[in-house]
Motif scaffolding. Structure first.
Motif, mmCIF file in Angstrom:
data_model
loop_
_atom_site.group_PDB
_atom_site.id
_atom_site.type_symbol
_atom_site.label_atom_id
_atom_site.label_comp_id
_atom_site.label_asym_id
_atom_site.label_seq_id
_atom_site.Cartn_x
_atom_site.Cartn_y
_atom_site.Cartn_z
ATOM 1 N N TYR A 1 -10.355 0.231 4.144
ATOM 2 C CA TYR A 1 -10.389 1.014 2.807
ATOM 3 C C TYR A 1 -11.675 0.931 2.005
ATOM 4 O O TYR A 1 -12.630 0.258 2.295
ATOM 5 C CB TYR A 1 -9.272 0.240 1.902
ATOM 6 N N LEU B 1 -8.767 2.896 -4.384
ATOM 7 C CA LEU B 1 -8.903 2.494 -2.905
ATOM 8 C C LEU B 1 -8.185 3.385 -2.162
ATOM 9 O O LEU B 1 -7.285 3.967 -2.401
ATOM 10 C CB LEU B 1 -7.874 1.227 -2.804
ATOM 11 N N ARG C 1 -7.725 3.435 10.291
ATOM 12 C CA ARG C 1 -6.690 2.223 10.852
ATOM 13 C C ARG C 1 -7.106 2.376 12.247
ATOM 14 O O ARG C 1 -7.469 3.250 13.028
ATOM 15 C CB ARG C 1 -5.606 2.603 10.504
ATOM 16 N N GLY D 1 7.041 -3.015 10.874
ATOM 17 C CA GLY D 1 7.510 -2.661 9.576
ATOM 18 C C GLY D 1 6.752 -2.883 8.305
ATOM 19 O O GLY D 1 5.534 -2.547 8.158
ATOM 20 N N TYR E 1 8.593 2.955 0.307
ATOM 21 C CA TYR E 1 7.948 1.424 0.270
ATOM 22 C C TYR E 1 7.186 1.337 -0.797
ATOM 23 O O TYR E 1 6.187 2.191 -0.768
ATOM 24 C CB TYR E 1 7.492 1.208 1.628
ATOM 25 N N TYR F 1 4.678 -1.453 -3.521
ATOM 26 C CA TYR F 1 3.897 -2.432 -3.582
ATOM 27 C C TYR F 1 3.283 -2.666 -4.806
ATOM 28 O O TYR F 1 2.572 -1.436 -5.643
ATOM 29 C CB TYR F 1 2.823 -2.694 -2.511
ATOM 30 N N TYR G 1 -0.398 -4.908 -6.159
ATOM 31 C CA TYR G 1 -1.414 -6.108 -5.791
ATOM 32 C C TYR G 1 -2.069 -6.428 -7.060
ATOM 33 O O TYR G 1 -2.180 -5.462 -8.109
ATOM 34 C CB TYR G 1 -2.471 -5.385 -5.011
ATOM 35 N N PHE H 1 -1.845 -9.411 -2.519
ATOM 36 C CA PHE H 1 -0.460 -9.048 -2.595
ATOM 37 C C PHE H 1 0.529 -9.687 -3.555
ATOM 38 O O PHE H 1 0.364 -11.109 -3.783
ATOM 39 C CB PHE H 1 0.084 -9.215 -1.375
ATOM 40 N N SER I 1 6.531 -6.671 -2.527
ATOM 41 C CA SER I 1 6.734 -5.180 -2.032
ATOM 42 C C SER I 1 8.289 -5.062 -2.295
ATOM 43 O O SER I 1 9.231 -5.980 -2.600
ATOM 44 C CB SER I 1 6.393 -5.338 -0.401
ATOM 45 N N PHE I 2 8.494 -4.006 -2.415
ATOM 46 C CA PHE I 2 10.082 -3.171 -2.703
ATOM 47 C C PHE I 2 10.226 -2.268 -1.723
ATOM 48 O O PHE I 2 9.583 -1.313 -1.536
ATOM 49 C CB PHE I 2 9.917 -2.964 -4.107
ATOM 50 N N TYR I 3 11.683 -2.382 -1.302
ATOM 51 C CA TYR I 3 12.212 -1.314 -0.576
ATOM 52 C C TYR I 3 13.728 -1.074 -0.881
ATOM 53 O O TYR I 3 14.408 -2.215 -0.866
ATOM 54 C CB TYR I 3 11.983 -1.499 1.079
ATOM 55 N N SER J 1 11.279 -7.014 -0.919
ATOM 56 C CA SER J 1 11.381 -7.362 0.466
ATOM 57 C C SER J 1 10.630 -8.603 0.409
ATOM 58 O O SER J 1 10.953 -9.400 1.718
ATOM 59 C CB SER J 1 10.580 -6.014 1.400
ATOM 60 N N GLU J 2 9.535 -8.568 -0.030
ATOM 61 C CA GLU J 2 8.594 -9.801 0.236
ATOM 62 C C GLU J 2 7.870 -10.032 -1.382
ATOM 63 O O GLU J 2 7.561 -9.364 -1.901
ATOM 64 C CB GLU J 2 7.761 -9.769 1.154
ATOM 65 N N PHE K 1 -2.854 -2.994 -9.043
ATOM 66 C CA PHE K 1 -2.722 -1.759 -8.033
ATOM 67 C C PHE K 1 -1.346 -1.687 -7.552
ATOM 68 O O PHE K 1 -0.772 -2.738 -7.252
ATOM 69 C CB PHE K 1 -3.619 -1.915 -7.001
ATOM 70 N N LYS L 1 4.260 3.892 0.440
ATOM 71 C CA LYS L 1 4.234 4.618 1.651
ATOM 72 C C LYS L 1 5.244 5.245 2.055
ATOM 73 O O LYS L 1 6.315 4.695 1.569
ATOM 74 C CB LYS L 1 3.612 3.377 2.702
ATOM 75 N N ALA M 1 7.801 2.610 7.362
ATOM 76 C CA ALA M 1 7.352 1.335 7.659
ATOM 77 C C ALA M 1 5.772 1.097 8.214
ATOM 78 O O ALA M 1 5.088 0.601 8.148
ATOM 79 C CB ALA M 1 8.317 0.679 8.729
ATOM 80 N N GLU N 1 3.420 3.820 8.107
ATOM 81 C CA GLU N 1 2.713 4.618 7.684
ATOM 82 C C GLU N 1 1.661 3.979 6.592
ATOM 83 O O GLU N 1 1.438 2.464 6.346
ATOM 84 C CB GLU N 1 3.513 5.623 6.579
ATOM 85 N N GLN O 1 -0.418 2.981 3.425
ATOM 86 C CA GLN O 1 -0.219 2.729 1.978
ATOM 87 C C GLN O 1 -1.247 3.557 0.975
ATOM 88 O O GLN O 1 -2.687 3.359 1.517
ATOM 89 C CB GLN O 1 -0.269 1.170 1.747
ATOM 90 N N PHE P 1 -2.651 3.930 -2.672
ATOM 91 C CA PHE P 1 -3.008 3.120 -3.894
ATOM 92 C C PHE P 1 -3.202 3.965 -5.050
ATOM 93 O O PHE P 1 -3.805 5.183 -4.995
ATOM 94 C CB PHE P 1 -4.111 2.324 -3.756
#
Lengths: 110, 113
Positions: A36, A44, A49, A94, B31, B33, B35, B45, B48-50, B55-56, B91, B95, B98, B100, B102, B104
Motif C-alpha cells: 500500500y 492509503l 498485490r 476469506g 466487509y 474494518y 484500523y 487492526f 472486522s464486520f460482516y 467477524s474478528e 482508518f 471490500k 472476501a 477482494e 480493501q 481505505f
C-alpha cells in the motif's frame, strides 16, 4: 505469529536511480502479500498485490517464499514516487484482516 | 470512482468522554474494518464486520470499543470512555468480497486530552 518487517524507516534515492523497499514476513500458512502507498495528505491506497502479478506505476514485487520476502522494486525512481510505503499481509482464505509493517518513507531527490 | 468516506477528519476530546467515528463504506461492499495508527507506529487492526456482526477483533478492541452499522450506509466506531492512549489516526476500510482488495478511508485523527 503474523508479522511484517520493513527494516528501513527512510530511504532516500536520486531521481532515475533504482529503488528497492524491503519487506519480510512471517506467517504460518500461505499469506497474500500487498504493498500500500500513502502520498502526502492522501489515503492509503493499494499499489499492488502478489496474486495479480501486475506492474503498477513501474513498481513490481515478487513473493519469495524461501526467503519470506516481498521486496518492492522500481528501476528508475521518479519524484512523484515520494511517499510512505506499507507492506501488508493477510490470510488467503476469506475475511482476514491486514497485518501491516511499520512503513518506509521513500524520498526521491531531484 | 466511489470512495470510503470518514467523518470527522479531526476530533479533539477530553479523557473519559465518548466519541463516535463515522464511516461510509463503498455502497456495494460487504466487509468492513477499523484500523488505527498511533503516531510513529504501524497501522493496527481493530475489528472486522460482516453480515451485521463482528467477524474478528484484536486484543486492542476491548469493552470500551463497539461498532455498529445502524443503517444501510454508515459504519461507526464508538469509544465509550476515551483514554489518552486512544489518541491515533483511525482508518475505516471496506471490500466487496472476501478475496477482494480493501479500500481505505482518509482517516479520522483523534486527540484525547
Amino acid at each position: 505469529a503474523q508479522r511484517v518487517t520493513q527494516p528501513e524507516k527512510l530511504l532516500s534515492v536520486f531521481k532515475g536511480a533504482p529503488v528497492e523497499l524491503k519487506c519480510n514476513y512471517s506467517y504460518s500458512g500461505s499469506p497474500e502479500l500487498f504493498w500500500y502507498v500513502q502520498y502526502s495528505r492522501q489515503r492509503l491506497q493499494l499499489l499492488l498485490r502478489h496474486i495479480s502479478r501486475e506492474s503498477i506505476k513501474g513498481f513490481t514485487a515478487d513473493l519469495n517464499k524461501g526467503e519470506t520476502s516481498f521486496h518492492l522494486k522500481k528501476p528508475f525512481a521518479q519524484e512523484e514516487d515520494s511517499a510512505m510505503y506499507y507492506c501488508a499481509l493477510s490470510g488467503i482464505s476469506g475475511n482476514t484482516p491486514l497485518v501491516f509493517g511499520k512503513g518506509t518513507r521513500l524520498s526521491v531527490i531531484a | 470512482e466511489p470512495e470510503v468516506t470518514q467523518t470527522p477528519s479531526h476530533q479533539v476530546t477530553q479523557m473519559g468522554q465518548e466519541v463516535i467515528l463515522r464511516c461510509v463504506p463503498i455502497s456495494n461492499h460487504l466487509y468492513f474494518y477499523w484500523y488505527r495508527q498511533i503516531l510513529g507506529q504501524k497501522v493496527e487492526f481493530l475489528v472486522s464486520f460482516y453480515n451485521n456482526e463482528i467477524s474478528e477483533k484484536s486484543e486492542i478492541f476491548d469493552d470500551q470499543f463497539s461498532v455498529e452499522r445502524p443503517d444501510g450506509s454508515n459504519f461507526t466506531l464508538k469509544i465509550r470512555s476515551t483514554k489518552l492512549e486512544d489518541s491515533a489516526m483511525y482508518f475505516c476500510a471496506s471490500k466487496q468480497g472476501a478475496a477482494e482488495t480493501q479500500y481505505f478511508g482518509p482517516g479520522t485523527r483523534l486527540l484525547v486530552l
